[in-house]
Design a protein around this motif. Structure first.
Motif, PDB file in Angstrom:
ATOM      1  N   LEU A   1       8.843  -2.244  -8.728  1.00 42.37           N
ATOM      2  CA  LEU A   1       7.558  -3.157  -9.159  1.00 42.37           C
ATOM      3  C   LEU A   1       7.173  -3.789  -7.865  1.00 42.37           C
ATOM      4  O   LEU A   1       7.936  -4.597  -7.202  1.00 42.37           O
ATOM      5  CB  LEU A   1       7.706  -4.045 -10.241  1.00 42.37           C
ATOM      6  CG  LEU A   1       7.389  -3.352 -11.590  1.00 42.37           C
ATOM      7  CD1 LEU A   1       7.469  -4.600 -12.546  1.00 42.37           C
ATOM      8  CD2 LEU A   1       5.735  -2.985 -11.557  1.00 42.37           C
ATOM      9  N   LEU A   2       5.955  -3.969  -7.661  1.00 43.01           N
ATOM     10  CA  LEU A   2       5.271  -4.782  -6.331  1.00 43.01           C
ATOM     11  C   LEU A   2       5.999  -6.236  -6.671  1.00 43.01           C
ATOM     12  O   LEU A   2       6.110  -7.048  -5.655  1.00 43.01           O
ATOM     13  CB  LEU A   2       3.929  -4.580  -6.084  1.00 43.01           C
ATOM     14  CG  LEU A   2       3.284  -5.524  -5.033  1.00 43.01           C
ATOM     15  CD1 LEU A   2       3.942  -5.122  -3.576  1.00 43.01           C
ATOM     16  CD2 LEU A   2       1.883  -5.197  -4.972  1.00 43.01           C
TER      17      LEU A   2
ATOM     18  N   HIS B   1       4.895   3.211  -3.798  1.00 50.91           N
ATOM     19  CA  HIS B   1       4.528   4.303  -4.417  1.00 50.91           C
ATOM     20  C   HIS B   1       3.555   4.038  -5.463  1.00 50.91           C
ATOM     21  O   HIS B   1       3.524   3.234  -6.126  1.00 50.91           O
ATOM     22  CB  HIS B   1       5.747   5.115  -5.307  1.00 50.91           C
ATOM     23  CG  HIS B   1       5.359   6.227  -6.085  1.00 50.91           C
ATOM     24  ND1 HIS B   1       4.868   7.541  -5.501  1.00 50.91           N
ATOM     25  CD2 HIS B   1       5.304   6.414  -7.377  1.00 50.91           C
ATOM     26  CE1 HIS B   1       4.332   8.222  -6.476  1.00 50.91           C
ATOM     27  NE2 HIS B   1       4.565   7.676  -7.643  1.00 50.91           N
ATOM     28  N   ASN B   2       2.383   4.687  -5.119  1.00 50.27           N
ATOM     29  CA  ASN B   2       1.265   4.804  -6.253  1.00 50.27           C
ATOM     30  C   ASN B   2       1.169   5.921  -7.477  1.00 50.27           C
ATOM     31  O   ASN B   2       1.225   6.740  -6.835  1.00 50.27           O
ATOM     32  CB  ASN B   2      -0.046   4.728  -5.375  1.00 50.27           C
ATOM     33  CG  ASN B   2      -1.313   4.470  -6.158  1.00 50.27           C
ATOM     34  OD1 ASN B   2      -1.183   4.671  -7.539  1.00 50.27           O
ATOM     35  ND2 ASN B   2      -2.390   4.019  -5.503  1.00 50.27           N
TER      36      ASN B   2
ATOM     37  N   GLY C   1       0.815  -1.258   0.017  1.00 49.07           N
ATOM     38  CA  GLY C   1      -0.009   0.010   0.086  1.00 49.07           C
ATOM     39  C   GLY C   1       1.046   1.430   0.029  1.00 49.07           C
ATOM     40  O   GLY C   1       2.265   1.098   0.198  1.00 49.07           O
ATOM     41  N   SER C   2       0.223   2.453  -0.049  1.00 48.01           N
ATOM     42  CA  SER C   2       1.073   3.572  -0.106  1.00 48.01           C
ATOM     43  C   SER C   2       1.195   3.990   1.554  1.00 48.01           C
ATOM     44  O   SER C   2       1.954   4.926   1.887  1.00 48.01           O
ATOM     45  CB  SER C   2       0.562   4.623  -0.997  1.00 48.01           C
ATOM     46  OG  SER C   2      -0.825   4.773  -1.170  1.00 48.01           O
TER      47      SER C   2
ATOM     48  N   LYS D   1      -1.275   8.556  -7.376  1.00 44.35           N
ATOM     49  CA  LYS D   1      -1.530   9.624  -6.286  1.00 44.35           C
ATOM     50  C   LYS D   1      -0.091  10.393  -5.870  1.00 44.35           C
ATOM     51  O   LYS D   1       0.842  10.129  -6.138  1.00 44.35           O
ATOM     52  CB  LYS D   1      -1.496   8.770  -4.752  1.00 44.35           C
ATOM     53  CG  LYS D   1      -2.929   8.038  -4.791  1.00 44.35           C
ATOM     54  CD  LYS D   1      -2.968   7.001  -3.447  1.00 44.35           C
ATOM     55  CE  LYS D   1      -4.217   6.229  -3.412  1.00 44.35           C
ATOM     56  NZ  LYS D   1      -4.177   5.229  -2.227  1.00 44.35           N
TER      57      LYS D   1
HETATM   58  O1  PNS Z   1      -2.783   2.006  -0.827  1.00 43.58           O
HETATM   59  P1  PNS Z   1      -2.824   1.897  -2.396  1.00 43.58           P
HETATM   60  O2  PNS Z   1      -2.408   3.251  -2.846  1.00 43.58           O
HETATM   61  O3  PNS Z   1      -4.194   1.670  -3.004  1.00 43.58           O
HETATM   62  O4  PNS Z   1      -1.717   1.119  -2.884  1.00 43.58           O
HETATM   63  C1  PNS Z   1      -1.387   0.867  -4.246  1.00 43.58           C
HETATM   64  C2  PNS Z   1      -0.070   0.308  -4.483  1.00 43.58           C
HETATM   65  C3  PNS Z   1       1.117   1.201  -3.946  1.00 43.58           C
HETATM   66  C4  PNS Z   1       0.129  -1.288  -3.708  1.00 43.58           C
HETATM   67  C5  PNS Z   1       0.116  -0.028  -5.953  1.00 43.58           C
HETATM   68  O5  PNS Z   1       0.251   1.391  -6.559  1.00 43.58           O
HETATM   69  C6  PNS Z   1       1.603  -0.552  -6.341  1.00 43.58           C
HETATM   70  O6  PNS Z   1       1.654  -1.856  -6.199  1.00 43.58           O
HETATM   71  N1  PNS Z   1       2.630   0.102  -6.559  1.00 43.58           N
HETATM   72  C7  PNS Z   1       3.982  -0.350  -6.946  1.00 43.58           C
HETATM   73  C8  PNS Z   1       4.458  -0.141  -8.075  1.00 43.58           C
HETATM   74  C9  PNS Z   1       3.683  -1.180  -9.134  1.00 43.58           C
HETATM   75  O7  PNS Z   1       4.006  -2.533  -8.840  1.00 43.58           O
HETATM   76  N2  PNS Z   1       2.936  -0.961  -9.760  1.00 43.58           N
HETATM   77  C10 PNS Z   1       2.100  -1.739 -10.649  1.00 43.58           C
HETATM   78  C11 PNS Z   1       0.792  -2.102 -10.008  1.00 43.58           C
HETATM   79  S1  PNS Z   1      -0.185  -3.265 -10.978  1.00 43.58           S
END
Ligand code: PNS
Length: 167
Positions: free
Chosen positions: A72-73, A37-38, A8-9, A41
């Motif tokens: 990347l997550l 990081h989102n 999450g952010s 946002k």
């Molecule tokens: O709390 P949030 O802002 O809803 O969380 C969203 C978050 C941060 C989990 C998502 O934006 C994310 O995974 N960001 C990391 C970069 C990434 O992997 N982006 C592709 C997501 S499909």
């Protein structure tokens, strides 16, 4: 040993996040809270501050640690050995928002997303609403873990809270 990532952010961490992470920990042996990081946002708090607040919030929960997600997550999940991403749902709008991310993450590396249903008593809590309440002078102390309100107010350029409540 099964590891899950709760991403999450966390801008800022809330009592809703605590609820979701506790539920994730009840399912998985270890939970890594990923402060990310989102791109959609503009975050109020810088990443190190969000990590610091999340670490304080989750410090008392055995088997939970907090790390910064630098890219990347899915890469982060692979690095920590996570078998799943865990996200909380407050309602259908959350699911609509989360589904494309879950599908994209599975497309990228095959990582699954597990959704847990949050406590309905916390269904009104979202970081964006918490910031909006604070920005307009409202109390947020009962929406966030200890210590968060002061740093949110500071980031918004507001004076320290007087401890007020509407109830
Ligand atoms: O709390 P949030 O802002 O809803 O969380 C969203 C978050 C941060 C989990 C998502 O934006 C994310 O995974 N960001 C990391 C970069 C990434 O992997 N982006 C592709 C997501 S499909």
């Amino acid at each position: 040993m099964t590891i899950a990532v709760c991403p999450g952010s966390f801008d800022p961490v809330t009592l809703g996040h605590l609820d979701v992470v506790r539920r994730a920990r009840a399912i998985f042996d270890e939970v890594v809270v990923g402060v990310a990081h989102n791109s959609a946002k503009h975050e109020l708090l810088p990443a190190p501050r969000r990590v610091e607040l999340a670490r304080a919030a989750f410090a008392g929960i055995d088997g939970v640690r907090v790390e910064l997600v630098a890219g990347l997550l899915t890469d982060f999940c692979r690095d920590v050995g996570a078998v799943a991403v865990v996200k909380g749902l407050r309602g259908g709008a959350d699911f609509d928002h989360e589904l494309p991310m879950a599908l994209m993450n599975r497309h990228l590396t095959g990582v699954e997303t597990v959704f847990v249903v949050g406590d309905p008593a916390l269904g009104h809590i979202a970081s964006s609403l918490v910031k909006d309440v604070a920005r307009h002078g409202g109390p947020i102390a009962d929406l966030v873990p200890d210590g968060v309100e002061a740093l949110v107010r500071e980031a918004l350029g507001l004076p320290p809270a007087r401890g007020g409540s509407y109830r």
